[in-house]
Enzyme design. Sequence first.
Site, short mmCIF file in Angstrom:
data_model
loop_
_atom_site.label_atom_id
_atom_site.label_comp_id
_atom_site.label_asym_id
_atom_site.label_seq_id
_atom_site.Cartn_x
_atom_site.Cartn_y
_atom_site.Cartn_z
N GLY A 323 1.20 -1.09 -0.08
CA GLY A 323 -0.30 -0.37 -0.23
C GLY A 323 1.13 1.56 -0.51
O GLY A 323 2.00 1.32 0.41
N ASP A 441 -3.74 11.77 14.01
CA ASP A 441 -3.92 11.04 13.02
C ASP A 441 -4.39 9.99 13.53
O ASP A 441 -4.64 8.79 12.32
CB ASP A 441 -2.69 10.78 12.38
CG ASP A 441 -2.75 11.50 10.62
OD1 ASP A 441 -4.02 11.46 10.15
OD2 ASP A 441 -1.90 10.33 9.39
#
Length: 648
Positions: A323, A441
């Site tokens: 990814g 985050d």
Amino acid sequence: MIPYQSALLPFLFLAAFSSILAEGCNRTCGGSSVPYPFGFSSGCPIRLNCNGTAAILRGGYPVVNITSETILLGIPANCTRPFEAALDLFGGNYAMTPRNSLFLRKCSSPSPACVISTEIISEGLHLERCGLKGDNISCYSDHTEDRYLSREKTAEIKCRLLFTSLRYSGNSTSQAELVFGEAELGWWMNGDCRCSANATCAPVNTSVAGKMGYRCTCDPGFAGDGFAAGDGCRVQVSSCSASKYISGRCARSGLLVAGIIAGALLMAGLAFLCHLFHRRRTASKSQETIERLLSEASCTIPVYSYRDIEQATDHFSDANRRGTGAYGTVYVGKLPGNTGVVAVKRIQRRDTDSLEQITNEIKLISSVSHPNLVRLLGCCMDRGEQILLYEFMPNGTLSQHLHGERGEGLSWTSRLSIAAETANAIAYLHSAVHPPIYHRDIKSSNILIDHNFGAKVADFGLSRIGMTESSHISTAPQGTPGYLDPQYHQDFHLSDKSDVYSFGVVLAEMITGMKAVDFGRAPTEVNLAALAVDRIGKGRMEEIIDPFIKVNVDEWTLVSIRKVAELAFRCLAFHKDLRPSMKEVAEELEMLRDGELDGGVEMAQEGKSRRLVLMSATKVDSPVSVQDAWLSEQSSSSTNVSMSSVNR
């Protein structure tokens, strides 16, 4: 007098340095190079991709060979390759020649060329078997007077899959041959002729109507690509015998060329030495930085060389890629002497900001230890690279499971367990670490799933250690849209309650199975936080429950979902002071999970009705109850305040 062998040596060196001398076009991939106008950078007229060892054409087709007129590609048999991949065989500078036939599957109308049985293809030609017996393969070719096949005509074919290609090899003077799994493309240059001295410009009638191209060919006695922007044409050494080098024109040409090459080699050598010195100096500084950082953080993570990482990931092959995120690409690999698989995060933005991100992540992860925080196993700062090594999570991310990208879906008990473990990890950062750490985050794609479907929080690149209030003020973009604390746009301040808000969005994802931001939804529902606050606040939470967990849902599950929805509602409050602490969130989720795992919910059958007794009731007051539907005039300011958070 220059002996033949001595005159030949500079040409061999010139070939080795050809890619360095060519300006604006990198033509080297791994240990091999391609001729101009092909190359691997934006300055090359016909751009290819490099997978680390070989050239790849757009669409992922490996380049087998390049000649003065054609490109030979490999198209291995593939039962599931979409037909649209055939259009990648056409570009602005190349197209398929009539010496090809495409083998296609799932055609809605008979092909104009032929239909072949799958059995013949798979058994007779030893290619991959596709579909059931009787599933035919159609072949397409366009043997017209045009030099190349038409992209427009190819796009009109009514087929769904491209199986492979057949190439006709041979001419009137050689034996004909049919080669499966390969395609031949013709190439050309567009515009006016720009050939070098001692080269001839040959016009090319392209497949585009009314459009002409050209190619350059060196005159007899000269060798090279013939292009003014490439290597041009040089005297062909083989045209002069050893005796001719003693005197005459061939000797003078040899002396001239040798002198030119010697000067070029000297300049190339100096440039190469400067580049090597600069690279070693940069690598040395990076190595000093990482060593100083590890010393300051008092951590002992291993530091690996770039060669080790290359071997572990098979030169960062596409097969090992898992990814790509905002700051880098993740690969899987196996390090020398290590039996386990590791996740390799290769930072793409190798600038000052990315160096700060990676050093910050090393320092923070090395200073904490929790079973639900991903472990850092090593790093690499060699050759200007910035690479982190983590423990490998075989089941991907929570985001992939919630949004149908991986697996068949998560049960509610699995989601509740993942939520509790994630909350415990964040609460540990906020409360058990001194000074506290704010992740900044939190999102479903940063929650990794291990082989037991346990949760581990990852990606500390934006994390900061909690100190003074002013230390968290920043006008630079922070966090991820859809998860970002709405108050950040007012005071540019991120705190522990910012993590609570982001986790509230993750809880909403777990309940609904929806993405945090989705422009495919209605305009008022693009932001999941706004949608969740509206439905939960109005007592209509059932409307947004993920259909996967809503099917055959029992009473305990429904009550549990309502409790988690109520918790998510409080986490999503616009004003941070109305949000619970992460420690409170973790305690509530632990009680809900233990109520199921330890028998805290008791079901008693009374006739056809069922009585639910919730033994582990939540102890935290909520600004809104989701047990009963609200009337519209009862919607308190809590709902309106929360709604404003997604409209700012």
